[in-house]
Design a protein around this motif. Structure first.
Motif, PDB file in Angstrom:
ATOM      1  N   MET A  49       1.954   0.228   6.620  1.00  0.00           N
ATOM      2  CA  MET A  49       2.003   0.838   5.295  1.00  0.00           C
ATOM      3  C   MET A  49       1.140   2.093   5.230  1.00  0.00           C
ATOM      4  SD  MET A  49       2.000  -2.566   2.940  1.00  0.00           S
ATOM      5  CE  MET A  49       1.192  -3.849   3.854  1.00  0.00           C
TER       6      MET A  49
ATOM      7  N   LEU B 126       0.870  -1.169   0.000  1.00  0.00           N
ATOM      8  CA  LEU B 126       0.000   0.000   0.000  1.00  0.00           C
ATOM      9  C   LEU B 126       0.907   1.218   0.000  1.00  0.00           C
ATOM     10  CD1 LEU B 126      -3.180   0.513   2.077  1.00  0.00           C
ATOM     11  CD2 LEU B 126      -1.440   2.256   2.177  1.00  0.00           C
ATOM     12  N   CYS B 127       0.684   2.131  -0.934  1.00  0.00           N
ATOM     13  CA  CYS B 127       1.521   3.328  -0.939  1.00  0.00           C
ATOM     14  C   CYS B 127       0.749   4.478  -1.560  1.00  0.00           C
ATOM     15  CB  CYS B 127       2.832   3.095  -1.681  1.00  0.00           C
ATOM     16  SG  CYS B 127       2.662   2.838  -3.439  1.00  0.00           S
ATOM     17  N   GLY B 128       1.236   5.671  -1.334  1.00  0.00           N
ATOM     18  CA  GLY B 128       0.627   6.849  -1.930  1.00  0.00           C
ATOM     19  C   GLY B 128       1.388   7.244  -3.175  1.00  0.00           C
TER      20      GLY B 128
ATOM     21  N   VAL C 173      -2.529   3.628  -3.667  1.00  0.00           N
ATOM     22  CA  VAL C 173      -2.376   2.420  -4.477  1.00  0.00           C
ATOM     23  C   VAL C 173      -2.253   1.212  -3.552  1.00  0.00           C
ATOM     24  CG1 VAL C 173      -1.072   1.342  -6.321  1.00  0.00           C
ATOM     25  CG2 VAL C 173      -1.140   3.817  -6.152  1.00  0.00           C
TER      26      VAL C 173
END
Lengths: 180, 418
Positions: free
Chosen positions: A129, A66-68, A91
Motif C-alpha cells: 500500500m 493506507l492511501c494518499g 490516510v
C-alpha cells in the motif's frame, strides 16, 4: 456506517498518556475528530510512527488500508485548529479484530518535503500500500524495504493521482519491447 | 520470537527490481545452484496477468515476489471524473468476478456522506444479490482451482453452476457482469416477476451439485495430497500482512465483517462463519465451498423476509423522478436532466466504508469537496493486499505447489491493479 468504534471519550479517559488541550480532544497526543461517526486522529508527521506503534499496543493490530490524497484546490477540508493543512494527506486505516473497532489516521504532508516514516516495521502488510501511495502521489516512505514502483511501469514519469496530473495531457508512455 | 521477527527472518520476499530479474532469468548460479525464473504474466494458472518472480533451488521455491500492474488502468483517477451516479459503472469493473460488492461499498460510502437512508426493500435486495454473487464468485474459484490442480473436469462444472446464477443476474440487471445495479440511493430496478421461482430453482439444483464436488475433490486422495499442508499461514502472520477473507478465516480466526461489523441487514439473518484449522490450501478451498452453502441459507432467508416497498430512496435529491411524472411535468423533466448531466452534490467530508467481499475486506475511502464528483475515491482491494501473503506461503515449498497456493489466494487481477 460500518464503523463501530467506541465513543472517543471512553478511550481518552482510559488512556493516561493523553493530555487534553484546550477544546481539542487528544489520544496519544494527537488531535481526535469524528467524521461520519468514525474516529480520526491527526498526528504530526514526526509523531505518526510513534502513534501507530502506540495504537498497535492498544489493540489496533492490522493496518487494513493506507492511501494518499491530494487536497490541491479543495477548500472544504475540516481539520482541528492545531493542525496546519498541507497539500497531501496520508490516510491510514487501522483495525482491531478483537474488539471490532476501527481508527483512521490522517497525516498532513507538505508538497516541498513529501517524506514520511514507513510503518512496514510495525505492519508488514502496509508494504504494497505504501508503494502504491508512492507511485500515485510521490510520497516518499523512509525506511521502506522495497520502494520500487508497484502498479506503474518502472520508467513512468509523474504521479497520476496528483490533481495537477491531468488526464489525456501526456501521451501513453508504454514503449515497444526491444528486439522484437 | 515475535511474528514480525519471524516474517523478517524468513526472508521469503525477493527484493529485486524487474529489470534485474529479467537479466538474471533462467541462469543457474554455479555456486549455490539458485536460479531466478519469471512465471507469468501469461501463465494460464496466474488468473490473468499476475507475474511471479521466483528464486528456485532445484524445484524448491526460496524467495519470490508478485509483480503486478499489468492491468492497471487508473480507475481511481477515472473516478474523479465521473459523477456519483456514474461511479458504480467504474468500480464494478474492478473485481469482475464479484462486481456487486464494489458497487455496494461505493454506494454505502456515498450514502454515508449524503446521510441518505435507503428503504428496507433496497437493503434486502442488495443483500440477496450480494449473496448470490458470493456464490457465483466462489463457484468460479472452485472451477479455476480445480483446473489449476489438474481436476480439469471441475472447470466445466464450476462454470456451469455459475452460469445459473449469472442467468438470474441478467434477468434482474440486464447484464451478466459489471451490472451497475447497486447505486447510491438504492438499486437500479426492482426484482422482476417470478424472481422467487428463479432463485428457488438455483437453490434446488445447487446442494446436489455441491455434493458432487465433494466426491470429485474434497474426499479424493489425490486432491488432498495436493492441498493439505501446502501453503500454511498462521493467524498472526495473516493479520500482520493485512490478509482478510478466506485466507484469514482458514487460520481459525472467525473474522467476517458481516458478523463483526454488520452492514445492510446481516444482523437479522442466521448464518455461520466457516473457519479452518491449519491455514493451508485445503482449508481455503473448503471454506469457500462451505461458504456457498452458508450464502444459500442467507438467500433463503432473504426470499422469506423480503419486505415490500420502494427499491430506491424517495429523496428527490438523489433519485430521478418517476418516468410517468416526466411526461406531465416540465420541472420533473428538468430535474431528471439535471441529475443525469450535472449529477447531485454531496456534502464535503471523508468516509471509509467496508464490506465483506468473497475475497476479504473491500473498502471504499471517499473524499468529497461538496461537488458532484468525488475529490478522491480509493478502493481497498482485498486481492491487492492478500497477494502479499504469497511469498510467505510458497517459501520452501515445491514449484508445483506454488500453483496451488496462487490459486487458493483467488486473486482477481482487475481488483489488484485497478
Amino acid at each position: 456506517m460500518t464503523d463501530s468504534s467506541p465513543p472517543v471519550d471512553e478511550e481518552t479517559e482510559s488512556d493516561p498518556g493523553a493530555i487534553p488541550e484546550a477544546d481539542v480532544e487528544t489520544l496519544h497526543g494527537s488531535a481526535v475528530t469524528c467524521s461520519n461517526d468514525q474516529t480520526v486522529l491527526h498526528p504530526s508527521k514526526d509523531g505518526y510512527h510513534d502513534l501507530v506503534e502506540a495504537l498497535k499496543d492498544d489493540g489496533y493490530g492490522v493496518c487494513i488500508d493506507l492511501c494518499g490524497a491530494d487536497y490541491l484546490g479543495n477548500e472544504t477540508r475540516s481539520l482541528p485548529l492545531t493542525i496546519l493543512p498541507e497539500r497531501f494527506e496520508l490516510v491510514t486505516n487501522l483495525l482491531d479484530v478483537h474488539d471490532s473497532r476501527r481508527i483512521r489516521i490522517r497525516v498532513q504532508i507538505a508538497e516541498a518535503d513529501p517524506s514520511v516514516t514507513t510503518i512496514t516495521d510495525l505492519h508488514p502488510g502496509a508494504e504494497a500500500m505504501e508503494r502504491e501511495a508512492q507511485d500515485m502521489f510521490g510520497l516518499v516512505f523512509e525506511g521502506h524495504p522495497d520502494p520500487s514502483p508497484i502498479l506503474l511501469p518502472d520508467d513512468w514519469q509523474g504521479h497520476p493521482l496528483r490533481k495537477d496530473f491531468s488526464m489525456g495531457r501526456i501521451p501513453v508512455q508504454f514503449k515497444a519491447v526491444d528486439g522484437r | 520470537m515475535t511474528t514480525l521477527d519471524h516474517l523478517r527472518n524468513r526472508d521469503a520476499v525477493l527484493r529485486m527490481s524487474e529489470k534485474e530479474a529479467e537479466e538474471r532469468a533462467s541462469v543457474v548460479d554455479p555456486d549455490d545452484e539458485r536460479m531466478i525464473i519469471n512465471m507469468g504474466p501469461q501463465h494460464p494458472s496466474t488468473h490473468g496477468v499476475l507475474r511471479v518472480t521466483m528464486e528456485l533451488q532445484g524445484e524448491t521455491v526460496l524467495r519470490s515476489k508478485p509483480v503486478i500492474g499489468y492491468l492497471h488502468t487508473g480507475m481511481e483517477k477515472t473516478a474523479e471524473d465521473l459523477t456519483y451516479l456514474q461511479g458504480p459503472t467504474n468500480v464494478t469493473r474492478m473485481d469482475y468476478a464479484a462486481p456487486l460488492f464494489t458497487e455496494l461499498t461505493f454506494s454505502l460510502a456515498v450514502e454515508a456522506l449524503l446521510e441518505v437512508e435507503i428503504p428496507d426493500r433496497a437493503t434486502w435486495i442488495r443483500m440477496l444479490m450480494c449473496e448470490l454473487n458470493r456464490m457465483s464468485s466462489h463457484l468460479l474459484f472452485l472451477a479455476t482451482n480445480g483446473m489449476d490442480l489438474g481436476a480439469v473436469g471441475m472447470m466445466i462444472y464450476g462454470w456451469r453452476e455459475r452460469e445459473e446464477v449469472l442467468r438470474f443476474f441478467e434477468k434482474v440487471t440486464g447484464l451478466r457482469m459489471n451490472h451497475n445495479y447497486i447505486r447510491p440511493g438504492g438499486v437500479a430496478a426492482d426484482l422482476p416477476d417470478g424472481w422467487r421461482e428463479d432463485i428457488q430453482n438455483i437453490l434446488q439444483v445447487l446442494p446436489e451439485r455441491l455434493e458432487q464436488f465433494d466426491v470429485l475433490m474434497t474426499g479424493q486422495p489425490i486432491w488432498r495430497e495436493r492441498t493439505q499442508g501446502i501453503g500454511v499461514i498462521t493467524t498472526e502472520e495473516a493479520l500482520a500482512l493485512g490478509a482478510t477473507g478466506p485466507i484469514l478465516r482458514s487460520t481459525g480466526l472467525a473474522w467476517d465483517l458481516r458478523r463483526a461489523m454488520p452492514y445492510l441487514a446481516y444482523d437479522q439473518v442466521d448464518f455461520d462463519i466457516v473457519v479452518g484449522t491449519y491455514g493451508d490450501t485445503f482449508d481455503r478451498y473448503a471454506i469457500r465451498l462451505n461458504e456457498i452453502r452458508e450464502s444459500m441459507r442467507i438467500v433463503e432467508q432473504c426470499i422469506e423476509m423480503m419486505p415490500e416497498g420502494p427499491y430506491r430512496t424517495e429523496d428527490r435529491k438523489v433519485t430521478p423522478p418517476p418516468r410517468a411524472r416526466i411526461d406531465e411535468s416540465m420541472e420533473a423533466l428538468i430535474h431528471h436532466f439535471k441529475i443525469f448531466t450535472e449529477g447531485f452534490k454531496v456534502p464535503p467530508g471523508e468516509v471509509y466504508t467496508a464490506v465483506e467481499s468473497p475475497r476479504g475486506e473491500l473498502g471504499c475511502y471517499l473524499i468529497s469537496d461538496g461537488g458532484p464528483k468525488p475529490q478522491r475515491m480509493h478502493i481497498r482491494a482485498p486481492s491487492f493486499v492478500n497477494l502479499q501473503t504469497l511469498p510467505h506461503m510458497i517459501h520452501g515449498g515445491l514449484l508445483a505447489d506454488a500453483i496451488a497456493v496462487i490459486s487458493s489466494i483467488d486473486p482477481i487481477m482487475g481488483e489488484v491493479d485497478r
